[in-house]
Design an enzyme around this catalytic site. Structure first.
Site, PDB file in Angstrom:
ATOM      1  N   HIS A 283       1.022  -0.929   0.178  1.00 10.74           N
ATOM      2  CA  HIS A 283      -0.052  -0.173  -0.040  1.00 10.74           C
ATOM      3  C   HIS A 283       0.532   1.598   0.139  1.00 10.74           C
ATOM      4  O   HIS A 283       0.414   1.744  -1.016  1.00 10.74           O
ATOM      5  CB  HIS A 283      -1.485   0.011   0.897  1.00 10.74           C
ATOM      6  CG  HIS A 283      -2.203  -1.101   1.341  1.00 10.74           C
ATOM      7  ND1 HIS A 283      -2.772  -1.159  -0.137  1.00 10.74           N
ATOM      8  CD2 HIS A 283      -2.045  -2.047   2.190  1.00 10.74           C
ATOM      9  CE1 HIS A 283      -3.113  -2.226   0.385  1.00 10.74           C
ATOM     10  NE2 HIS A 283      -3.036  -2.885   1.650  1.00 10.74           N
ATOM     11  N   ASP A 334      -5.297  -7.724  -4.017  1.00  7.29           N
ATOM     12  CA  ASP A 334      -5.657  -7.333  -2.414  1.00  7.29           C
ATOM     13  C   ASP A 334      -6.797  -8.176  -2.128  1.00  7.29           C
ATOM     14  O   ASP A 334      -6.824  -9.301  -2.267  1.00  7.29           O
ATOM     15  CB  ASP A 334      -5.456  -6.197  -2.731  1.00  7.29           C
ATOM     16  CG  ASP A 334      -5.548  -5.713  -0.879  1.00  7.29           C
ATOM     17  OD1 ASP A 334      -5.221  -6.704   0.018  1.00  7.29           O
ATOM     18  OD2 ASP A 334      -5.271  -5.112  -0.845  1.00  7.29           O
TER      19      ASP A 334
HETATM   20 ZN    ZN Z   1      -3.494  -6.989   1.895  1.00 12.77          ZN
END
Ligand code: ZN
Length: 468
Positions: A283, A334
């Site tokens: 991220h 993700d």
């Molecule tokens: Zn994740």
């Protein structure tokens, strides 16, 4: 019958692929023959004779790594887009669904959902997947008789789908930086460090039946879920293998870490852990400029998940500053709300454009936007996954994808322009063939086991029924 009774056994043969154009490490080349050996590695790359080949393809590219996935979340895609009773809580429906879902999800369901999403990844052009695997225990939190049961299910799913797997068992211990106990929705994830070490060893054993391109590593879930003292134990346990961690995704997370530990997450890890190329930070959407520059220079890869980060409203990665500091990136799906390699790249570039009122944000004087992004994620992905892949060169695993050069948007297009048409004007329907370490899993745009994998997934979704 669960899918794992029927693993894929693919006998690889020496194969020659002839491409009209191929993206090689030093750029585009025409009429290229790529020889793949019986183990699944690239044995030769040369100017090719089309008639001597087994497969004739249009545009041949390295198939990148999907660097971050929570496979089971695929079953929740599209189901959490409403608001609950509190108008200020936009995560309400997501949390409610997650709780119900985790009460019902059994190991055979995890295996079926994982095989399904891995199939979709291959069809999208990914050659391999890094599974950030944290769902370890039974509903209620009691371990399975086999502590590594669900890791074994992920491994069995990879045998079904044929995807090249890097498995990262996740250490998750606390409900927050203050070391509060895990909440009801988190008990299936939790271990202390000793039990995690046992689980990690069992997971490595579970990978033994998989092909030789399989990789292994581990993941501290996040600074909130792992005690400061555990990080160094985890580095020792990893013993040089890849380490991934969620870092600086949302503002609330940054504030919690800063309040508890006196520093922002990126500042804290740079000061307290030896961050280098072994690490992939997932991220990194909430960084100050000094954090972006310092983390980029550490050699760690930023594992970006542009579709999920958009879906969750995480924020915008400071990509231009990151590249100016020689940072490396990879992309991952993700939450698996949508599996699309082209869309991950497009979303990443568009995020910079929307912020800066610019165009072609990542293009350079030598490379177009699509080319730069594919090159960057190929290099960063191979480092983060610990997988020798990412370019069409002798010795790499044959992770290859092709684009259909007769598609109306690719007709007559070549080189970087063709890549840009794929990323910005097209989608994954342009992907025709995908090989993962020489396993020829996607042919004519469709996974060779699609009907069987979809059927098992459909049955699973019926069983989960009103939990979803
Ligand atoms: Zn994740």
């Amino acid at each position: 019958m669960s899918a794992h009774n029927n693993p894929v056994k693919l006998d690889l043969l020496m194969t020659i692929i002839h491409a009209k154009q191929a993206l090689l490490p030093d750029g585009w080349a025409e009429s290229v023959a790529v020889t793949v050996d019986e183990i699944g590695r690239i044995a030769d790359v040369s100017r090719g004779d089309e008639t001597a080949s087994d497969h004739r393809v249009g545009i041949l590219l390295p198939a990148p790594v999907n660097v971050h996935s929570h496979a089971f979340q695929r079953a929740m895609a599209g189901l959490t887009e409403r608001r609950g009773p509190n108008p200020n809580d936009s995560f309400w429906t997501w949390r409610q669904l997650m709780f119900r879902f985790l009460d019902r999800l059994m190991p055979e369901h995890i295996e079926a959902i994982t095989a399904f999403v891995q199939m979709e990844m291959l069809e999208a052009g990914y050659g391999s997947s890094v599974e950030f695997h944290y769902l370890h225990h039974q509903p209620g939190g009691t371990p399975y008789d086999n502590l590594s049961e669900t890791s074994a299910r992920v491994a069995m799913a990879a045998q079904q789908s044929g995807i090249g797997l890097t498995l990262l068992p996740v250490h998750y211990q606390y409900g927050g930086c203050d070391k509060r106990q895990l909440g009801a929705g988190q008990v299936r994830f939790g271990n202390d460090i000793d039990r995690f070490a046992k689980l990690f060893g069992g997971a490595e054993q579970a990978l033994k039946p998989l092909p030789p391109d399989t990789n292994f590593g581990l993941a501290p879930h996040s600074l909130r879920a792992v005690g400061q003292e555990s990080l160094s134990s985890l580095v020792t346990l990893a013993d040089g293998k890849p380490i991934h961690m969620h870092l600086a995704e949302q503002i609330a997370e940054v504030e919690e870490v800063e309040a508890a530990w006196g520093k922002r997450p990126v500042e804290w890890v740079l000061d307290n852990a030896e961050i280098d190329g072994q690490w992939c930070m997932i991220h990194c959407t909430q960084m100050e400029p000094h954090e972006t520059e310092a983390l980029a220079r550490s050699g760690a890869v930023a594992g970006l998940c542009p579709i999920t980060e958009s879906s969750l409203g995480d924020g915008i990665f400071d990509g231009l500053r990151w590249f100016d500091s020689d940072g490396k990136i990879a992309v991952g799906s993700d939450s698996n709300i949508r599996i699309s390699l082209s869309e991950e790249l497009r979303t990443l570039d568009y995020s910079q454009r929307l912020r800066d009122h610019s165009r072609a944000a990542f293009a350079t004087s030598e490379k177009s936007t699509g080319r730069r992004l594919l090159d960057e994620i190929s290099t960063g992905g191979t480092q983060a996954a610990g997988r020798q892949c990412g370019s069409i060169k002798v010795g790499d695993w044959a992770d290859l994808m092709t684009l259909n050069d007769t598609h109306i948007d690719l007709e007559g297009r070549a080189g970087d322009v063709a890549l840009d048409c794929y990323v910005f004007a097209g989608d994954d329907r342009m992907v025709r063939d995908v090989w993962s370490a020489g396993r020829y899993m996607v042919r004519g745009g469709e996974h060779i086991r699609r009907s069987q994998i979809v059927e098992t997934y459909r049955k699973t979704m019926r069983e989960l029924g009103d939990a979803l």
